[in-house]
Write a protein that holds these residues in place. Structure first.
Motif, short mmCIF file in Angstrom:
data_model
loop_
_atom_site.label_atom_id
_atom_site.label_comp_id
_atom_site.label_asym_id
_atom_site.label_seq_id
_atom_site.Cartn_x
_atom_site.Cartn_y
_atom_site.Cartn_z
N ILE A 75 0.84 -1.20 0.00
CA ILE A 75 0.00 0.00 0.00
C ILE A 75 0.88 1.24 0.00
O ILE A 75 1.71 1.43 0.89
N GLY A 76 0.67 2.09 -1.03
CA GLY A 76 1.53 3.25 -1.19
C GLY A 76 0.79 4.57 -1.24
O GLY A 76 -0.17 4.80 -0.49
N GLN A 77 1.20 5.44 -2.15
CA GLN A 77 0.76 6.82 -2.17
C GLN A 77 -0.75 7.04 -2.34
O GLN A 77 -1.26 8.04 -1.83
N PRO A 78 -1.52 6.17 -3.02
CA PRO A 78 -2.97 6.41 -3.06
C PRO A 78 -3.61 6.55 -1.67
O PRO A 78 -4.61 7.24 -1.50
N PHE A 79 -3.02 5.88 -0.67
CA PHE A 79 -3.52 6.02 0.70
C PHE A 79 -2.83 7.14 1.46
O PHE A 79 -3.41 7.73 2.37
N LEU A 80 -1.60 7.44 1.12
CA LEU A 80 -0.79 8.36 1.92
C LEU A 80 -0.86 9.81 1.46
O LEU A 80 -0.70 10.72 2.27
N LYS A 81 -1.09 10.04 0.16
CA LYS A 81 -0.87 11.36 -0.43
C LYS A 81 -1.75 12.47 0.14
O LYS A 81 -1.36 13.64 0.10
N GLY A 82 -2.91 12.15 0.67
CA GLY A 82 -3.81 13.18 1.17
C GLY A 82 -3.68 13.45 2.65
O GLY A 82 -4.53 14.16 3.23
N HIS A 83 -2.62 12.96 3.29
CA HIS A 83 -2.52 13.06 4.75
C HIS A 83 -1.09 13.41 5.16
O HIS A 83 -0.12 12.95 4.55
N ARG A 84 -0.99 14.19 6.23
CA ARG A 84 0.29 14.29 6.91
C ARG A 84 0.55 12.95 7.60
O ARG A 84 -0.36 12.34 8.14
N GLN A 85 1.81 12.55 7.60
CA GLN A 85 2.15 11.23 8.13
C GLN A 85 3.30 11.35 9.13
O GLN A 85 4.38 11.82 8.78
N LEU A 86 3.05 10.96 10.36
CA LEU A 86 4.10 10.89 11.36
C LEU A 86 4.49 9.42 11.51
O LEU A 86 3.74 8.62 12.07
#
Length: 300
Positions: free
Chosen positions: A276-287
């Motif tokens: 699971i990559g950027q389609p899930f991550l791109k819309g969020h800040r990630q710590l």
């Protein structure tokens, strides 16, 4: 871990160590708050570092790679001293069907600077084939990223890394995902449309969502499938890309997003059903708190 190279091709840069010595963690001192770059058609974060002598190098931030890796061209440019790895004592899994028979070389990069952050003792594999965006020199993998917290902010296209990034500083409504380690990379549990859980690799370096054919059969197709070519450390393989829905991770649902169905050996060797990559991550800040026990990912 992956980068779209044309309309019919996608590269998969993940490389997982299956046996051999445990990856060493480098020494970090200070902190960084720097912009990052992305490939022309992608979203994966690439940072520019420098050596004490002023040499510049660009590394992909890749939680899906168990080891940090660089190209042979960079090793030659930096005049790195390399040590061959015994093929009988080391095994890697990567994208493609034709892995190089020659084992990678091991080397240590000179002291690096990223903003005000100093990185010393970064051990890397010098790879004969490196599936990263053109112009990149390698990847900064999970063995290095687990040393201290990392914040990726796609809205500002900035990256922060340093011990001062506490989980208490994020909004109360943030999604908090517990991860676990397998073969030196971070995994978590996701859900199919029926609510059944499965293990997945969560990867900052993946431009797409890669799923097994068995998981794809449970998802909800939203269009016709088309063939794509996956290229990586082990050559090429054919796969199918199709818009699908029904996959959820931490309460975030996949809706009409491109999914690539693959029989890539990484899925089997890691015992996961998805990358699971950027389609899930791109819309969020990630710590990313890969230094925590257990490791955590906080998104808001």
């Amino acid at each position: 871990m992956g980068w779209v190279i044309d309309l019919l091709g996608v590269a998969l840069a993940a490389l997982v160590q299956l046996q051999g010595e445990e990856p060493k963690s480098p020494r970090f001192q200070g902190a960084a708050d720097v912009p990052y770059q992305i490939p022309g058609d992608g979203l994966t974060p690439i940072v520019q570092l420098r050596t004490a002598s002023g040499e510049q190098l660009r590394l992909l931030i890749d939680t899906g790679a168990s080891r940090s890796m660089v190209s042979q061209a960079l090793a030659d440019r930096l005049q790195l001293q390399t040590t061959p790895l015994a093929a009988s004592a080391f095994e890697l899994a990567g994208a493609g069907d034709d892995c190089p028979s020659d084992p990678p070389q091991r080397a240590e990069l000179p002291r690096l600077m990223l903003g005000d952050l100093q990185i010393e003792g970064l051990e890397v594999l010098v790879m004969p084939r490196l599936g990263v965006p053109p112009g990149s020199d390698g990847v900064l993998g999970a063995s290095a990223l687990r040393s201290m917290p990392l914040l990726i902010d796609p809205s500002r296209q900035r990256l922060q890394i340093g011990a001062h990034l506490p989980a208490a500083g994020v909004p109360s409504g943030a999604r908090r995902l517990t991860m676990f380690w397998r073969e030196h990379v971070p995994l978590l549990q996701a859900h199919d449309p029926a609510g059944q859980r499965f293990d997945a690799l969560i990867d900052t370096g993946a431009e797409a969502v890669f799923v097994s054919h068995s998981l794809a059969s449970l998802l909800q197709p939203q269009g016709d499938a088309r063939p794509v070519r996956i290229t990586g450390f082990c050559g090429e393989e054919l796969a199918l890309e199709q818009k699908m829905a029904g996959l959820t991770m931490g309460g975030i649902s996949l809706s009409e997003s491109a999914v690539i169905q693959t029989r890539n050996r990484i899925l089997n060797d890691l015992a996961v059903e998805a990358i699971i990559g950027q389609p899930f991550l791109k819309g969020h800040r990630q710590l990313w708190m890969l230094n925590a026990s257990p490791p955590r990912l906080i998104m808001w």
